[in-house]
Design a protein around this motif. Structure first.
Motif, mmCIF file in Angstrom:
data_model
loop_
_atom_site.group_PDB
_atom_site.id
_atom_site.type_symbol
_atom_site.label_atom_id
_atom_site.label_comp_id
_atom_site.label_asym_id
_atom_site.label_seq_id
_atom_site.Cartn_x
_atom_site.Cartn_y
_atom_site.Cartn_z
ATOM 1 N N PRO A 108 -5.314 -39.049 -35.372
ATOM 2 C CA PRO A 108 -5.932 -38.139 -36.585
ATOM 3 C C PRO A 108 -6.024 -36.638 -36.481
ATOM 4 C CG PRO A 108 -7.220 -40.129 -35.954
ATOM 5 C CD PRO A 108 -6.338 -39.980 -34.844
ATOM 6 N N THR A 109 -6.167 -36.344 -35.300
ATOM 7 C CA THR A 109 -6.149 -34.769 -34.798
ATOM 8 C C THR A 109 -4.729 -34.052 -35.273
ATOM 9 O OG1 THR A 109 -7.691 -34.984 -33.089
ATOM 10 C CG2 THR A 109 -6.391 -32.999 -33.266
ATOM 11 N N ILE A 110 -3.678 -34.693 -34.913
ATOM 12 C CA ILE A 110 -2.413 -34.282 -34.955
ATOM 13 C C ILE A 110 -1.922 -34.396 -36.389
ATOM 14 C CG2 ILE A 110 0.137 -34.699 -34.523
ATOM 15 C CD1 ILE A 110 -1.686 -33.983 -32.236
ATOM 16 N N HIS A 111 -2.522 -35.258 -37.397
ATOM 17 C CA HIS A 111 -2.191 -35.308 -38.794
ATOM 18 C C HIS A 111 -3.059 -34.226 -39.253
ATOM 19 C CE1 HIS A 111 -2.071 -39.887 -38.293
ATOM 20 N NE2 HIS A 111 -0.971 -39.395 -37.678
ATOM 21 N N GLN A 112 -4.022 -33.793 -38.957
ATOM 22 C CA GLN A 112 -5.028 -32.741 -39.489
ATOM 23 C C GLN A 112 -4.112 -31.412 -39.130
ATOM 24 O OE1 GLN A 112 -8.734 -32.330 -38.069
ATOM 25 N NE2 GLN A 112 -9.336 -30.402 -39.290
ATOM 26 N N ILE A 113 -3.515 -31.382 -38.169
ATOM 27 C CA ILE A 113 -2.582 -30.219 -37.447
ATOM 28 C C ILE A 113 -1.355 -30.154 -38.604
ATOM 29 C CG2 ILE A 113 -1.196 -29.110 -35.854
ATOM 30 C CD1 ILE A 113 -3.106 -30.400 -33.876
ATOM 31 N N LEU A 114 -0.758 -30.993 -38.851
ATOM 32 C CA LEU A 114 0.582 -31.234 -39.523
ATOM 33 C C LEU A 114 0.267 -30.856 -41.092
ATOM 34 C CD1 LEU A 114 2.349 -34.456 -38.211
ATOM 35 C CD2 LEU A 114 2.898 -32.020 -37.610
ATOM 36 N N GLN A 115 -0.911 -31.410 -41.391
ATOM 37 C CA GLN A 115 -1.359 -31.186 -42.876
ATOM 38 C C GLN A 115 -1.639 -29.473 -43.055
ATOM 39 O OE1 GLN A 115 -4.330 -34.055 -43.220
ATOM 40 N NE2 GLN A 115 -3.364 -35.022 -44.770
ATOM 41 N N HIS A 116 -2.252 -28.915 -42.090
ATOM 42 C CA HIS A 116 -2.635 -27.655 -42.092
ATOM 43 C C HIS A 116 -1.331 -26.830 -42.002
ATOM 44 C CE1 HIS A 116 -4.592 -23.663 -41.249
ATOM 45 N NE2 HIS A 116 -3.777 -23.488 -40.249
ATOM 46 N N ASP B 251 -13.982 -28.212 -34.374
ATOM 47 C CA ASP B 251 -14.640 -28.150 -33.080
ATOM 48 C C ASP B 251 -13.849 -28.706 -32.368
ATOM 49 O OD1 ASP B 251 -16.236 -28.415 -30.995
ATOM 50 O OD2 ASP B 251 -17.935 -29.329 -31.972
ATOM 51 N N VAL B 252 -13.139 -28.102 -31.452
ATOM 52 C CA VAL B 252 -12.114 -28.683 -30.444
ATOM 53 C C VAL B 252 -12.747 -29.849 -29.496
ATOM 54 C CG1 VAL B 252 -10.963 -28.087 -28.289
ATOM 55 C CG2 VAL B 252 -10.923 -26.394 -30.114
ATOM 56 N N ASN B 253 -14.128 -29.517 -29.158
ATOM 57 C CA ASN B 253 -14.475 -30.662 -28.318
ATOM 58 C C ASN B 253 -14.872 -31.941 -29.057
ATOM 59 O OD1 ASN B 253 -14.789 -28.930 -26.263
ATOM 60 N ND2 ASN B 253 -16.495 -28.095 -26.869
ATOM 61 N N ASN B 254 -14.744 -32.046 -30.502
ATOM 62 C CA ASN B 254 -15.130 -33.014 -31.115
ATOM 63 C C ASN B 254 -13.845 -33.742 -31.619
ATOM 64 O OD1 ASN B 254 -17.952 -33.116 -30.964
ATOM 65 N ND2 ASN B 254 -18.188 -32.325 -32.803
ATOM 66 N N GLN B 255 -12.521 -33.434 -31.345
ATOM 67 C CA GLN B 255 -11.277 -33.844 -31.602
ATOM 68 C C GLN B 255 -10.847 -34.576 -30.292
ATOM 69 O OE1 GLN B 255 -10.055 -33.507 -34.528
ATOM 70 N NE2 GLN B 255 -11.163 -31.974 -35.348
ATOM 71 N N GLN B 256 -9.939 -35.580 -30.498
ATOM 72 C CA GLN B 256 -9.173 -36.045 -29.366
ATOM 73 C C GLN B 256 -7.790 -35.545 -29.223
ATOM 74 O OE1 GLN B 256 -10.034 -40.622 -30.413
ATOM 75 N NE2 GLN B 256 -10.037 -40.536 -28.398
ATOM 76 N N TRP B 257 -7.243 -35.201 -27.816
ATOM 77 C CA TRP B 257 -6.022 -34.728 -27.826
ATOM 78 C C TRP B 257 -5.403 -35.483 -26.725
ATOM 79 C CZ3 TRP B 257 -5.571 -30.454 -30.894
ATOM 80 C CH2 TRP B 257 -6.435 -30.039 -31.527
ATOM 81 N N THR C 75 1.687 -33.970 -28.139
ATOM 82 C CA THR C 75 1.153 -33.433 -27.039
ATOM 83 C C THR C 75 0.318 -31.813 -27.575
ATOM 84 O OG1 THR C 75 3.566 -32.226 -27.014
ATOM 85 C CG2 THR C 75 2.830 -33.898 -25.531
ATOM 86 N N ALA C 76 0.081 -31.792 -28.829
ATOM 87 C CA ALA C 76 -0.347 -30.286 -29.506
ATOM 88 C C ALA C 76 -1.837 -30.247 -28.779
ATOM 89 C CB ALA C 76 -0.536 -30.488 -30.931
ATOM 90 N N HIS C 77 -2.244 -29.192 -28.363
ATOM 91 C CA HIS C 77 -3.760 -28.856 -27.882
ATOM 92 C C HIS C 77 -4.032 -27.382 -27.923
ATOM 93 C CE1 HIS C 77 -0.970 -28.243 -24.608
ATOM 94 N NE2 HIS C 77 -1.922 -27.840 -23.819
ATOM 95 N N PRO C 78 -5.467 -27.043 -27.956
ATOM 96 C CA PRO C 78 -5.560 -25.681 -27.989
ATOM 97 C C PRO C 78 -5.359 -24.959 -26.468
ATOM 98 C CG PRO C 78 -7.394 -26.949 -29.010
ATOM 99 C CD PRO C 78 -6.158 -28.136 -28.363
ATOM 100 N N ALA C 79 -4.808 -23.991 -26.704
ATOM 101 C CA ALA C 79 -4.636 -23.160 -25.263
ATOM 102 C C ALA C 79 -4.349 -21.696 -25.557
ATOM 103 C CB ALA C 79 -3.629 -24.029 -24.595
ATOM 104 N N PRO C 80 -4.233 -20.934 -24.500
ATOM 105 C CA PRO C 80 -3.438 -19.573 -24.786
ATOM 106 C C PRO C 80 -2.276 -19.646 -25.242
ATOM 107 C CG PRO C 80 -4.494 -19.671 -22.613
ATOM 108 C CD PRO C 80 -4.483 -21.239 -23.362
#
Length: 260
Positions: free
Chosen positions: A28-36, A102-108, A144-149
């Motif tokens: 679900p997190t990846i789908h949100q990223i792809l849609q964005h 909210d990064v902490n409420n998403q699964q990665w 493998t998408a995830h928040p980072a520098p």
């Protein structure tokens, strides 16, 4: 249906212009990223179509695909330039999404790493892109998408595209040639002086995180990662860490040239 090779989970199929993949906890997190990304005008990615039972449906990314050993169009100057530009485009397009979630409420799949500058692809490599002639026109496998520098993703991408690898199947060219390819990628991305200065160190950190992840997954019963370790993939990463460490001083020439 046509079964596609590659992927971390087996059972990836293509039917026409649609790819079906097993759902994962982080899907679900990846789908949100792809849609964005799609809404932001990034057209070089799979389009999220929907979910059916235990599978996700994504659009097929057209183009020629490659893997190691790197030969042909994937090693061209044009491929390096277009790859670096596409990674920058994806990074820039995710900044606004980070302000909305909210990064902490998403699964990665991979653990987020502060500071959260962008959402990294996490595996922006020669085997996860599609080419038209010598130009990278698409990228896939966003699991493998995830928040980072930014430099966290940039370092791993440069490591794979240079490539700073030691395995006989994966390595390409001399150290000098690898550094030259890395510079092209960094220039095309628009890497800053600070990012270039950190590159070797962050490569080592990123590979260390990958090694830890593989070990943890294997210990928790993940058969795929256990097999990868048995086949020597983990040792190859350890060898590459040593290679980068030994040549980190030479890699300092990736820095921007100072104007006189």
């Amino acid at each position: 249906m046509e079964e596609l090779s590659g992927g971390r989970a087996s059972s990836i199929y293509r039917e026409g212009e649609v790819v079906y993949r097993p759902l994962q906890p982080w899907s679900p997190t990846i789908h949100q990223i792809l849609q964005h990304l799609e809404q932001s005008g990034v057209n070089e990615i799979p389009r999220f179509i929907g979910v059916s039972k235990n599978r996700e449906a994504l659009s097929f990314v057209e183009g020629d695909t490659y893997n190691y050993p790197l030969v042909g169009a994937i090693v061209s100057h044009e491929a390096l330039v277009s790859a670096g530009k596409l990674l920058r485009k994806i990074h820039d397009s995710t900044v606004s999404l980070l302000n909305e979630i909210d990064v902490n409420n998403q699964q990665w799949m991979l653990e987020p790493r502060e500071p959260f500058e962008v959402i990294c692809h996490g595996d922006f490599t020669p085997y996860n892109v599609a080419l038209s002639d010598n130009t990278v026109v698409g990228v896939f496998d966003f699991d493998t998408a995830h928040p980072a520098p930014r430099v966290w993703d940039l370092a791993y991408s440069v490591y794979c595209w240079a490539p700073f690898k030691t395995d006989s199947n994966d390595k390409l060219g001399t150290l000098s040639e690898q550094i030259s390819r890395a510079r092209v990628f960094c220039d095309s991305y628009g890497a800053t002086q600070c990012q270039r200065e950190q590159l070797a160190e962050v490569m080592i950190q990123r590979l260390g995180a990958l090694v830890s992840f593989m070990r943890r997954e294997a210990e928790e019963g993940n058969v795929t990662f256990a097999e990868n370790i048995e086949q020597g993939h983990l040792q190859a990463y350890l060898n590459d860490i040593e290679y980068i460490h030994e040549n980190s001083k030479q890699m300092q020439c990736l820095r921007l040239k100072q104007s006189i």
